[in-house]
Design a protein around this motif. Structure first.
Motif, PDB file in Angstrom:
ATOM      1  N   THR A   1       0.794  -1.232   0.000  1.00  0.00           N
ATOM      2  CA  THR A   1       0.000   0.000   0.000  1.00  0.00           C
ATOM      3  C   THR A   1       0.826   1.281   0.000  1.00  0.00           C
ATOM      4  N   THR A   2       2.081   1.209   0.433  1.00  0.00           N
ATOM      5  CA  THR A   2       2.895   2.415   0.591  1.00  0.00           C
ATOM      6  C   THR A   2       4.153   2.395  -0.275  1.00  0.00           C
ATOM      7  N   LEU A   3       4.990   1.368  -0.105  1.00  0.00           N
ATOM      8  CA  LEU A   3       6.264   1.353  -0.812  1.00  0.00           C
ATOM      9  C   LEU A   3       6.090   1.124  -2.309  1.00  0.00           C
ATOM     10  N   ASN A   4       5.253   0.166  -2.679  1.00  0.00           N
ATOM     11  CA  ASN A   4       5.093  -0.132  -4.100  1.00  0.00           C
ATOM     12  C   ASN A   4       4.520   1.045  -4.886  1.00  0.00           C
ATOM     13  N   PRO A   5       3.458   1.694  -4.413  1.00  0.00           N
ATOM     14  CA  PRO A   5       2.954   2.853  -5.169  1.00  0.00           C
ATOM     15  C   PRO A   5       3.976   3.983  -5.285  1.00  0.00           C
ATOM     16  N   ALA A   6       4.795   4.169  -4.248  1.00  0.00           N
ATOM     17  CA  ALA A   6       5.784   5.248  -4.291  1.00  0.00           C
ATOM     18  C   ALA A   6       6.798   5.024  -5.407  1.00  0.00           C
ATOM     19  N   GLY A   7       7.243   3.795  -5.576  1.00  0.00           N
ATOM     20  CA  GLY A   7       8.286   3.525  -6.551  1.00  0.00           C
ATOM     21  C   GLY A   7       7.799   3.181  -7.941  1.00  0.00           C
ATOM     22  N   ARG A   8       6.511   3.040  -8.117  1.00  0.00           N
ATOM     23  CA  ARG A   8       5.984   2.520  -9.385  1.00  0.00           C
ATOM     24  C   ARG A   8       6.330   3.403 -10.583  1.00  0.00           C
ATOM     25  N   ASP A   9       6.171   4.723 -10.451  1.00  0.00           N
ATOM     26  CA  ASP A   9       6.387   5.582 -11.615  1.00  0.00           C
ATOM     27  C   ASP A   9       7.837   5.540 -12.085  1.00  0.00           C
ATOM     28  N   ALA A  10       8.785   5.526 -11.159  1.00  0.00           N
ATOM     29  CA  ALA A  10      10.185   5.456 -11.579  1.00  0.00           C
ATOM     30  C   ALA A  10      10.457   4.157 -12.324  1.00  0.00           C
ATOM     31  N   PHE A  11       9.904   3.051 -11.819  1.00  0.00           N
ATOM     32  CA  PHE A  11      10.084   1.772 -12.498  1.00  0.00           C
ATOM     33  C   PHE A  11       9.489   1.809 -13.906  1.00  0.00           C
ATOM     34  N   ILE A  12       8.270   2.293 -14.024  1.00  0.00           N
ATOM     35  CA  ILE A  12       7.616   2.314 -15.334  1.00  0.00           C
ATOM     36  C   ILE A  12       8.368   3.211 -16.310  1.00  0.00           C
ATOM     37  N   GLN A  13       8.828   4.356 -15.815  1.00  0.00           N
ATOM     38  CA  GLN A  13       9.536   5.275 -16.707  1.00  0.00           C
ATOM     39  C   GLN A  13      10.898   4.727 -17.132  1.00  0.00           C
TER      40      GLN A  13
ATOM     41  N   ARG B   1       9.928   0.478 -18.568  1.00  0.00           N
ATOM     42  CA  ARG B   1       8.868   0.139 -19.524  1.00  0.00           C
ATOM     43  C   ARG B   1       8.457   1.282 -20.435  1.00  0.00           C
ATOM     44  N   THR B   2       9.209   2.374 -20.402  1.00  0.00           N
ATOM     45  CA  THR B   2       8.915   3.513 -21.264  1.00  0.00           C
ATOM     46  C   THR B   2      10.126   3.773 -22.157  1.00  0.00           C
ATOM     47  N   PRO B   3       9.941   3.909 -23.467  1.00  0.00           N
ATOM     48  CA  PRO B   3      11.071   4.236 -24.343  1.00  0.00           C
ATOM     49  C   PRO B   3      11.768   5.518 -23.890  1.00  0.00           C
ATOM     50  N   ALA B   4      13.080   5.567 -24.039  1.00  0.00           N
ATOM     51  CA  ALA B   4      13.872   6.692 -23.527  1.00  0.00           C
ATOM     52  C   ALA B   4      13.352   8.040 -24.022  1.00  0.00           C
ATOM     53  N   ALA B   5      12.965   8.085 -25.279  1.00  0.00           N
ATOM     54  CA  ALA B   5      12.519   9.358 -25.848  1.00  0.00           C
ATOM     55  C   ALA B   5      11.202   9.833 -25.255  1.00  0.00           C
ATOM     56  N   GLN B   6      10.476   8.922 -24.603  1.00  0.00           N
ATOM     57  CA  GLN B   6       9.165   9.280 -24.051  1.00  0.00           C
ATOM     58  C   GLN B   6       9.175   9.402 -22.527  1.00  0.00           C
ATOM     59  N   ARG B   7      10.314   9.234 -21.896  1.00  0.00           N
ATOM     60  CA  ARG B   7      10.359   9.262 -20.430  1.00  0.00           C
ATOM     61  C   ARG B   7      10.006  10.634 -19.886  1.00  0.00           C
ATOM     62  N   ASN B   8       9.354  10.595 -18.739  1.00  0.00           N
ATOM     63  CA  ASN B   8       8.957  11.809 -18.047  1.00  0.00           C
ATOM     64  C   ASN B   8       9.839  11.959 -16.811  1.00  0.00           C
ATOM     65  N   ASP B   9      10.821  12.848 -16.889  1.00  0.00           N
ATOM     66  CA  ASP B   9      11.773  13.008 -15.791  1.00  0.00           C
ATOM     67  C   ASP B   9      11.090  13.504 -14.517  1.00  0.00           C
ATOM     68  N   ALA B  10      10.033  14.260 -14.660  1.00  0.00           N
ATOM     69  CA  ALA B  10       9.332  14.774 -13.479  1.00  0.00           C
ATOM     70  C   ALA B  10       8.676  13.628 -12.714  1.00  0.00           C
ATOM     71  N   LEU B  11       8.144  12.658 -13.426  1.00  0.00           N
ATOM     72  CA  LEU B  11       7.550  11.501 -12.753  1.00  0.00           C
ATOM     73  C   LEU B  11       8.615  10.689 -12.019  1.00  0.00           C
ATOM     74  N   ILE B  12       9.771  10.542 -12.638  1.00  0.00           N
ATOM     75  CA  ILE B  12      10.867   9.827 -11.971  1.00  0.00           C
ATOM     76  C   ILE B  12      11.284  10.564 -10.709  1.00  0.00           C
ATOM     77  N   ALA B  13      11.476  11.876 -10.814  1.00  0.00           N
ATOM     78  CA  ALA B  13      11.908  12.668  -9.664  1.00  0.00           C
ATOM     79  C   ALA B  13      10.900  12.596  -8.524  1.00  0.00           C
TER      80      ALA B  13
END
Length: 209
Positions: free
Chosen positions: A105-117, A120-132
């Motif tokens: 409920t806490t740790l997995n949701p926090a890290g999910r966006d960085a993992f996906i970016q 599972r996201t092509p480099a040209a489409q990555r969102n650095d703000a989501l990673i940060a």
């Protein structure tokens, strides 16, 4: 026969596979499902798991059908290792339960966006703000884990239990991302211990995908 449905690229399937290996279960059949493997939208699968997600288990011996990864880990440990991986004493059991819920409920949701970016996201489409934002949410939780493990060797106390499995999978995923991370000596000591267990082979040594 214990049937597991789910692909190993899923962190939640990895939890179940690790638990099975820790328990030394031999009559096990795993079928790739989800993602590029499909199956999860088929009528029979949806009849067993209406969420259409992985993992799913079917335990022929007890007639049990379960979905939700941490519930499956609890079930397998309670069935095959009561008093060992599944603590029998209520305080220890519910400390383990607490950390398993926190992972989900806490740790997995926090890290999910960085993992996906990153993965599972092509480099040209990555969102650095989501990673940060994901890093900013996750690293304080890593510091919390490090402080917790400074006081005891494993998540629920003095020995390895079911609680260490979901957390181990989560740390494997977070530390596998191509980004800098602060030193966490107590967390690193714990992770080295759990990842060297024979049951973790084929799970915590896999590349992220």
């Amino acid at each position: 026969m214990l049937r597991i449905w789910g692909r190993l690229s899923s962190i939640n399937v990895r939890k179940v596979v690790w638990a099975v290996q820790e328990l030394g279960l031999s009559s096990v059949q795993r079928t790739d499902a989800g993602g590029q493997f499909g199956i999860v939208r088929e009528p029979r699968y949806l009849g067993l798991n209406p969420n259409g997600l992985v993992p799913l288990i079917e335990d022929d011996q007890t007639g049990t059908v379960l979905w939700e990864s941490n519930a499956i880990v609890r079930y397998l440990c309670a069935r095959h290792a009561p008093g060992e991986l599944y603590p029998e004493a209520l305080p220890a059991r519910f400390v383990a339960e607490q950390w398993m819920d926190w992972q989900q409920t806490t740790l997995n949701p926090a890290g999910r966006d960085a993992f996906i970016q990153w993965i599972r996201t092509p480099a040209a489409q990555r969102n650095d703000a989501l990673i940060a934002a994901s890093v900013a949410a996750t690293e304080p939780l890593m510091a919390m884990l490090d402080a917790h493990l400074a006081r005891q060797p494993y998540m629920a106390g003095e020995r390895f239990t079911m609680a260490d499995i979901p957390l181990g999978c989560e740390i494997h995923r977070w530390w596998g991302l191509p980004q800098e991370r602060p030193a966490r000596p107590h967390l690193e000591r714990w992770y080295n211990a759990v990842s060297s267990r024979p049951g973790a082979r084929g799970v915590l040594d896999l590349h992220l995908s």
